[in-house]
Every structure is written in structure tokens, then in C-alpha cells.
Scaffold this active site. Structure first.
Site, short mmCIF file in Angstrom:
data_model
loop_
_atom_site.label_atom_id
_atom_site.label_comp_id
_atom_site.label_asym_id
_atom_site.label_seq_id
_atom_site.Cartn_x
_atom_site.Cartn_y
_atom_site.Cartn_z
N TYR A 182 0.70 -1.12 -0.19
CA TYR A 182 0.02 0.06 0.01
C TYR A 182 0.86 1.45 -0.08
O TYR A 182 0.76 2.12 -0.80
CB TYR A 182 -0.87 0.08 1.30
N LYS A 186 1.15 4.30 -2.79
CA LYS A 186 0.56 5.73 -2.75
C LYS A 186 1.81 6.55 -3.13
O LYS A 186 1.90 7.64 -3.27
CB LYS A 186 0.15 5.58 -1.21
#
Length: 277
Positions: A182, A186
């Protein structure tokens, strides 16, 4: 802000079925925009559509998996057929860490950061499977690119547009070490924001990112309810403001970037309660 800041503008919001995306869609509608919204959860998406239309805005709700480039192109074609253009894109759709295994890693991370204990390897990166790593890229990274590329086909010829990428403090540093995949995606969104911004600013298309801190979404509420009081306290101890951000607080930043005249090109705005300064 006036309720006509986005009058005659068409705003497309991805991942608009629940949580932050739905809140952003409603905030844009309050400013006079027409909405195109998409999600893979059609029950949640139709709830957002009803809320947007109750505010007096036109709304086209479409099922779309943004990790599928053909589906994205079809969605933008439908948006063009309905409204003629897309003036603002909010790349909000994202996979988030919400499985029991990810909750365990999060709790382990927070305890390590807030409780005196010997320094040691947490074993998070070494324990990840191929699936743990690869599952993040389709929506979080490829989806942002596919939607951006499609939006620019409208925005560059008309020499006007705004793209707002919903990133995270996870992409600014190691604040989400419990979910390396994740965090990596990002971070990729943040860099794609900057490179795209440099590419298209000369066409009066401004691309910026909102690097959110903790957002009190339904998913995060489920996580908080599943943990002990001590674990919740560890989380809040890490945030100087002592709380998570409300979706409306993040949506207001997105509305500003979409609606206001500004000189922001390739910038990362991070509402996070002081967690990253």
C-alpha cells in the site's frame, strides 16, 4: 465557498461508493457540479448517487473496475456522451489494508512505535507473499494512470482541467510500514502526480495530490471496533491532534483544488492532524 464554485463543471470521482469518495462526490455536488461516479460496489454507489441527486446535481453512476484500462476508457466515453467533457478528475479509488492479517501487522507496528521494547526486525516485509505485494498495484497505481490518461484526452484539447489524486501519508514515509505494498503504491501516486503535473501544466491542467492521514471511514471504524482500548490509544498517541480526520475535512481540500483559482502545480497537500509535519 459559494455554492456555484463548480457550476457547469463535470467532476468524475472514482471509488465513490463508500467513505471518502462518496463524501467528495457530495461536496462537489454542493458546489454546483455535475457528477460522474464509479465503483465496483453498485449498492453503495447507488446510495451515493441518491445523495448527490438529492442535492440537485445531475449524476451518472457507472460500474467500473479502474484496474481495467478498457473499462476506464468506456467510462470516460460514457461521461463524454452524457456531459460532453470531464473538467475535474478525482482519483480516489484504492484498495486499503483491511484484512485481519493486515490489522495484526498494524497493531504490531503501533505497539512497536509507542511502547518501550527492544529494537528488532518486525518481520513484515520478509513475511509478505507475492499476492500480498502484487494485489495493490492494479487499482492503486494502474487505475490512477488509466483514469488520468483518459481524462487528459478531454482536458488537454480544451486547455482546462484539474486532476486530484488521493494519496496518503503512507506514500510520504514509513508511517504505514505494516503495509509495504500500500505504501509503495501511494508513493507511486505522489510521483505520478508530480510528473504528470509537469507534463500538462502548460495546457492549463493542474494536477495535485491530497496525502490523507487517517480517515474515519466505515472500514477504519470496523478496525477500531475490532481492537482493544489499548490498541486504539496507541493509534491516537501517534497523532498530535489526538483523532482521525473526518471525511468531510478531506473532501473540503479536494473541493478547493477543484473549484478555486490557484497556482498549485504538482503539489502534495497533506491534512493529517500533525502526524507528518
Amino acid at each position: 465557498m459559494s455554492d456555484v464554485q463548480l457550476k457547469d463543471k463535470v467532476v468524475l470521482v472514482t471509488g465513490a461508493g463508500l467513505g471518502l469518495g462518496g463524501t467528495i462526490a457530495q461536496a462537489m455536488a454542493r458546489q454546483g457540479a455535475s457528477l460522474v461516479i464509479c465503483d465496483i460496489d453498485m449498492v453503495a454507489l447507488h446510495a451515493t448517487q441518491a445523495a448527490v441527486e438529492a442535492l440537485g446535481a445531475q449524476c451518472l453512476a457507472l460500474a467500473c473496475d479502474v484496474s481495467d484500462s478498457a473499462a476506464v476508457d468506456q467510462m470516460f466515453d460514457q461521461a463524454g456522451q452524457r456531459f460532453g467533457t470531464v473538467d475535474v478528475l478525482v482519483n480516489n479509488a484504492a484498495r486499503v489494508p483491511n484484512t485481519p492479517a493486515e490489522a495484526e501487522r498494524r497493531n504490531r507496528h503501533y505497539a512497536y512505535m509507542t511502547t518501550p521494547m527492544p529494537r528488532q526486525a518486525l518481520g513484515i516485509v520478509a513475511s509478505l507473499s507475492d499476492e500480498d505485494w502484487l494485489k495493490w498495484w492494479g487499482v492503486n497505481m494502474h487505475g490512477v494512470f488509466f483514469c488520468t490518461r483518459a481524462a487528459l484526452r478531454f482536458m488537454v484539447p480544451q486547455k482546462s482541467g484539474r486532476i486530484i489524486n488521493i494519496a496518503s501519508i503512507a506514500g510520504l514515509g514509513a508511517n504505514s510500514l505494516h503495509s509495504p505494498g500500500y505504501s509503495a503504491t501511494k508513493a507511486g501516486v505522489i510521483n505520478l502526480t508530480k510528473t504528470t503535473a509537469l507534463d500538462v501544466a502548460g495546457a492549463n491542467v493542474y494536477v495535485n495530490a491530497v496525502a490523507c492521514g487517517g480517515v474515519l471511514t466505515p472500514d477504519f471504524e470496523v478496525y477500531l471496533e475490532s481492537t482493544t482500548e489499548a490498541q486504539v490509544n496507541r493509534l491516537y498517541q501517534m497523532v498530535p491532534s489526538g483523532r482521525l480526520g473526518r471525511p468531510e475535512e478531506y473532501a473540503n481540500v479536494a473541493v478547493f483544488l477543484a473549484a478555486q483559482d490557484h497556482y498549485l502545480v504538482g503539489q502534495v497537500i497533506s491534512p493529517n492532524g500533525g502526524f507528518v509535519i
